[in-house]
Design a protein around this motif. Structure first.
Motif, PDB file in Angstrom:
ATOM      1  N   UNK A 215      18.039   3.649 -14.687  1.00 39.44           N
ATOM      2  CA  UNK A 215      17.358   3.194 -15.903  1.00 39.44           C
ATOM      3  C   UNK A 215      17.314   1.672 -15.959  1.00 39.44           C
ATOM      4  N   UNK A 216      18.383   1.021 -15.522  1.00 41.00           N
ATOM      5  CA  UNK A 216      18.417  -0.447 -15.536  1.00 41.00           C
ATOM      6  C   UNK A 216      17.532  -1.028 -14.451  1.00 41.00           C
ATOM      7  N   UNK A 217      17.623  -0.493 -13.246  1.00 39.91           N
ATOM      8  CA  UNK A 217      16.830  -1.028 -12.129  1.00 39.91           C
ATOM      9  C   UNK A 217      15.336  -0.825 -12.340  1.00 39.91           C
ATOM     10  N   UNK A 218      14.984   0.214 -13.064  1.00 36.34           N
ATOM     11  CA  UNK A 218      13.566   0.501 -13.275  1.00 36.34           C
ATOM     12  C   UNK A 218      12.820  -0.584 -14.020  1.00 36.34           C
ATOM     13  N   UNK A 219      13.536  -1.486 -14.669  1.00 33.64           N
ATOM     14  CA  UNK A 219      12.862  -2.553 -15.423  1.00 33.64           C
ATOM     15  C   UNK A 219      12.577  -3.781 -14.577  1.00 33.64           C
ATOM     16  N   UNK A 226      11.534   0.377  -5.721  1.00 30.82           N
ATOM     17  CA  UNK A 226      10.736   1.608  -5.740  1.00 30.82           C
ATOM     18  C   UNK A 226      11.155   2.639  -4.689  1.00 30.82           C
ATOM     19  N   UNK A 227      11.428   2.193  -3.478  1.00 32.59           N
ATOM     20  CA  UNK A 227      11.834   3.136  -2.431  1.00 32.59           C
ATOM     21  C   UNK A 227      13.157   3.817  -2.794  1.00 32.59           C
ATOM     22  N   UNK A 228      14.061   3.055  -3.375  1.00 32.27           N
ATOM     23  CA  UNK A 228      15.339   3.623  -3.795  1.00 32.27           C
ATOM     24  C   UNK A 228      15.146   4.640  -4.913  1.00 32.27           C
ATOM     25  N   UNK A 229      14.216   4.342  -5.812  1.00 29.91           N
ATOM     26  CA  UNK A 229      13.927   5.286  -6.892  1.00 29.91           C
ATOM     27  C   UNK A 229      13.347   6.589  -6.343  1.00 29.91           C
ATOM     28  N   UNK A 230      12.479   6.474  -5.360  1.00 29.17           N
ATOM     29  CA  UNK A 230      11.886   7.663  -4.744  1.00 29.17           C
ATOM     30  C   UNK A 230      12.973   8.542  -4.136  1.00 29.17           C
ATOM     31  N   UNK A 242      15.385  12.770 -13.663  1.00 33.59           N
ATOM     32  CA  UNK A 242      14.580  12.386 -14.828  1.00 33.59           C
ATOM     33  C   UNK A 242      14.456  10.873 -14.927  1.00 33.59           C
ATOM     34  N   UNK A 243      15.575  10.163 -14.753  1.00 33.40           N
ATOM     35  CA  UNK A 243      15.542   8.697 -14.836  1.00 33.40           C
ATOM     36  C   UNK A 243      14.657   8.105 -13.751  1.00 33.40           C
ATOM     37  N   UNK A 244      14.705   8.688 -12.544  1.00 34.28           N
ATOM     38  CA  UNK A 244      13.866   8.199 -11.450  1.00 34.28           C
ATOM     39  C   UNK A 244      12.387   8.429 -11.745  1.00 34.28           C
ATOM     40  N   UNK A 245      12.082   9.601 -12.304  1.00 31.59           N
ATOM     41  CA  UNK A 245      10.688   9.897 -12.674  1.00 31.59           C
ATOM     42  C   UNK A 245      10.177   8.892 -13.701  1.00 31.59           C
ATOM     43  N   UNK A 246      10.942   8.669 -14.743  1.00 33.88           N
ATOM     44  CA  UNK A 246      10.526   7.749 -15.808  1.00 33.88           C
ATOM     45  C   UNK A 246      10.307   6.349 -15.227  1.00 33.88           C
ATOM     46  N   UNK A 247      11.231   5.894 -14.388  1.00 32.84           N
ATOM     47  CA  UNK A 247      11.106   4.549 -13.816  1.00 32.84           C
ATOM     48  C   UNK A 247       9.881   4.436 -12.924  1.00 32.84           C
ATOM     49  N   UNK A 248       9.627   5.448 -12.111  1.00 31.97           N
ATOM     50  CA  UNK A 248       8.473   5.391 -11.205  1.00 31.97           C
ATOM     51  C   UNK A 248       7.158   5.512 -11.959  1.00 31.97           C
ATOM     52  N   UNK A 249       7.146   6.248 -13.043  1.00 29.48           N
ATOM     53  CA  UNK A 249       5.904   6.376 -13.820  1.00 29.48           C
ATOM     54  C   UNK A 249       5.527   5.072 -14.508  1.00 29.48           C
ATOM     55  N   UNK A 250       6.478   4.141 -14.584  1.00 32.39           N
ATOM     56  CA  UNK A 250       6.163   2.819 -15.114  1.00 32.39           C
ATOM     57  C   UNK A 250       5.545   1.916 -14.055  1.00 32.39           C
ATOM     58  N   UNK A 251       5.500   2.393 -12.815  1.00 31.40           N
ATOM     59  CA  UNK A 251       4.966   1.580 -11.711  1.00 31.40           C
ATOM     60  C   UNK A 251       3.622   2.121 -11.248  1.00 31.40           C
ATOM     61  N   UNK A 258       2.326   3.722  -2.650  1.00 31.37           N
ATOM     62  CA  UNK A 258       3.475   4.585  -2.351  1.00 31.37           C
ATOM     63  C   UNK A 258       3.161   6.072  -2.498  1.00 31.37           C
ATOM     64  N   UNK A 259       1.876   6.388  -2.725  1.00 29.61           N
ATOM     65  CA  UNK A 259       1.462   7.783  -2.855  1.00 29.61           C
ATOM     66  C   UNK A 259       2.328   8.509  -3.897  1.00 29.61           C
ATOM     67  N   UNK A 260       2.467   7.867  -5.041  1.00 26.94           N
ATOM     68  CA  UNK A 260       3.417   8.356  -6.023  1.00 26.94           C
ATOM     69  C   UNK A 260       3.020   9.699  -6.641  1.00 26.94           C
ATOM     70  N   UNK A 261       1.738   9.944  -6.813  1.00 25.50           N
ATOM     71  CA  UNK A 261       1.335  11.196  -7.449  1.00 25.50           C
ATOM     72  C   UNK A 261       1.792  12.391  -6.622  1.00 25.50           C
ATOM     73  N   UNK A 262       1.616  12.308  -5.294  1.00 22.77           N
ATOM     74  CA  UNK A 262       2.063  13.407  -4.437  1.00 22.77           C
ATOM     75  C   UNK A 262       3.576  13.558  -4.460  1.00 22.77           C
ATOM     76  N   UNK A 263       4.273  12.442  -4.633  1.00 19.22           N
ATOM     77  CA  UNK A 263       5.740  12.496  -4.663  1.00 19.22           C
ATOM     78  C   UNK A 263       6.263  13.057  -5.990  1.00 19.22           C
ATOM     79  N   UNK A 264       5.514  12.765  -7.060  1.00 22.26           N
ATOM     80  CA  UNK A 264       5.973  13.193  -8.383  1.00 22.26           C
ATOM     81  C   UNK A 264       5.503  14.599  -8.756  1.00 22.26           C
ATOM     82  N   UNK A 265       4.384  15.039  -8.184  1.00 22.06           N
ATOM     83  CA  UNK A 265       3.819  16.333  -8.566  1.00 22.06           C
ATOM     84  C   UNK A 265       4.817  17.486  -8.446  1.00 22.06           C
ATOM     85  N   UNK A 266       5.644  17.547  -7.396  1.00 24.06           N
ATOM     86  CA  UNK A 266       6.613  18.657  -7.326  1.00 24.06           C
ATOM     87  C   UNK A 266       7.597  18.678  -8.494  1.00 24.06           C
TER      88      UNK A 266
END
Length: 426
Positions: A215-219, A226-230, A242-251, A258-266
């Motif tokens: 949550x802190x790093x996401x800001x 980003x790679x660490x969050x993934x 959940x925290x990783x999802x929220x942080x990545x959705x802010x990016x 980073x092809x985030x949609x494919x990574x988050x869809x699952x």
């Protein structure tokens, strides 16, 4: 036990009301100090505080008498008075620091007094203040005092980072507790200097610490993060995912790279429902049009729990594009018990107000509506939504609802027409 601060030597009678104090030969600051002394002798701490608040800065600083009065008010006043004098004491400067440190570290003092002092220490950017607050955390003798000390260190900010980082020592007696407190402080400081110590805890065995770190790093927009969050999207702890999802959705700026949609869809189909909900709501932040069909797939599945469907409906409403509105309107034809929810979401459209209102009218006049569960509730929500969307062209459709057999539908239709500033017929 409350610390007894010596009474001032000067015994003055209480002066007249403040409005009568200023005179050409009696400067207000001097009179205020005399009045404060007299008020202290009578235990009238609100007057003491008022007088000290009125003193100019040069009369406050390095003034032993003022310090004595301020400490009396702090230690003998009620909670409200403590809060008021706590704003004055930091203005006294370093002269106030040592008495405060003595109170904070005296285990025989009333805890409430130590709490008040702990908050004040956050205004002193001094090594002694930082060291005292760290000591309070390490002692961990009272949960509230520890919490106040962490807040004070966060208030001090970057000068406290090194001392707080030392709490991460894995060999400490209370190592796990101290790590958790250190993360809370570093997260609240919100400075790039906290990134390195936070990274040390990304794989901490405590899932709550990992969650707080993410949550802190996401800001921060540090290229390493980003790679660490993934990597944390597959963490065993749902809160961490959940925290990783929220942080990545802010990016969203990195979505394509980073092809985030494919990574988050699952994560929309995660075993933990809260992770699914966080993903659905997070994806609504992206302007990417490909998000809508992904959410539509979740909404259309018979295996999707109602709570997740509600979150997807909310997300599509936030996206507020024509395809998103179409997806919401299509949900109304599925005989879903959530039928009113898509209408509410469509009715909050900002960018596509006209399109949204036309789609609602089209559904209202279509044969599909007869098969809708809770038909009266659906009509009420459509009337309310049309009133909110503000399209005068929908007034004829609302007027048709004035003949509906349900009293509540007629009431909502009348209210919507009134909101659109159109005459209401019988």
């Amino acid at each position: 036990m409350r610390l007894t601060v010596g009474k001032p030597d000067e015994r003055a009678s209480l002066p007249a009301p403040r409005s009568s104090l200023p005179t050409p030969n009696s400067p207000l600051p001097t009179m205020d100090l005399h009045r404060a002394i007299a008020a202290a002798d009578n235990g009238m701490w609100s007057i003491v505080i008022d007088c000290l608040q009125d003193l100019p800065l040069d009369r406050l600083q390095a003034n032993d008498r003022v310090l004595d009065l301020a400490l009396q008010a702090l230690l003998q006043g009620d909670l409200e008075q403590q809060w008021a004098i706590a704003k004055v004491i930091p203005k006294l400067g370093e002269i106030a620091l040592w008495p405060l440190l003595e109170i904070a570290n005296d285990s025989d003092m009333d805890l409430e007094d130590r709490w008040a002092v702990g908050r004040i220490l956050g205004a002193f950017n001094q090594p002694q203040s930082i060291a005292s607050l760290i000591a309070l955390i390490q002692q961990d003798e009272d949960a509230e005092l520890t919490s106040i000390a962490t807040g004070a260190l966060a208030q001090i900010g970057t000068p406290a980072i090194d001392a707080v980082t030392a709490l991460l020592d894995p060999t400490a007696v209370n190592a796990a507790v101290q790590r958790g407190l250190a993360v809370r402080i570093l997260a609240r400081i919100r400075h790039s200097q906290t990134i390195e110590p936070l990274l040390q805890l990304l794989d901490d065995p405590d899932p709550q610490i990992r969650t707080s770190v993410i949550e802190a790093l996401g800001s921060f927009h540090d290229p390493r993060i980003p790679t660490l969050l993934i990597s944390k999207l597959t963490d065993v702890a749902p809160n961490v995912r959940t925290a990783a999802v929220v942080a990545l959705c802010l990016r969203g700026d990195l979505a394509t790279e980073l092809n985030l949609l494919d990574r988050l869809q699952p994560l929309l189909f995660d075993l933990n429902l809260e992770v699914c909900i966080a993903t659905a709501l997070g994806l609504a932040r992206w302007p990417d049009p490909s998000v809508v069909p992904v959410l539509a797939k979740v909404l259309g599945s018979s295996q999707t729990p109602d709570r997740l469907k509600s979150a997807v409906i909310l997300a599509l409403g936030w996206i507020d594009t024509q395809p998103a509105i179409d997806t919401l309107m299509a949900q109304l034809t599925t005989a879903s018990p959530l039928a009113p929810e898509p209408i509410v979401a469509v009715g909050k459209s900002e960018r596509e107000r006209e399109y949204a209102s036309h789609q609602l009218v089209a559904y209202l006049q279509s044969p599909h509506i007869a098969a809708t569960p809770s038909l009266a509730s659906v009509k009420q929500e459509i009337a309310t939504a049309l009133g909110n969307l503000g399209n005068l062209a929908t007034v004829p459709a609302l007027e048709q609802l004035l003949t509906d057999p349900d009293d509540r539908v007629r009431l909502h239709a009348r209210a919507a027409i009134s909101k659109l500033s159109a005459p209401v017929g019988e």
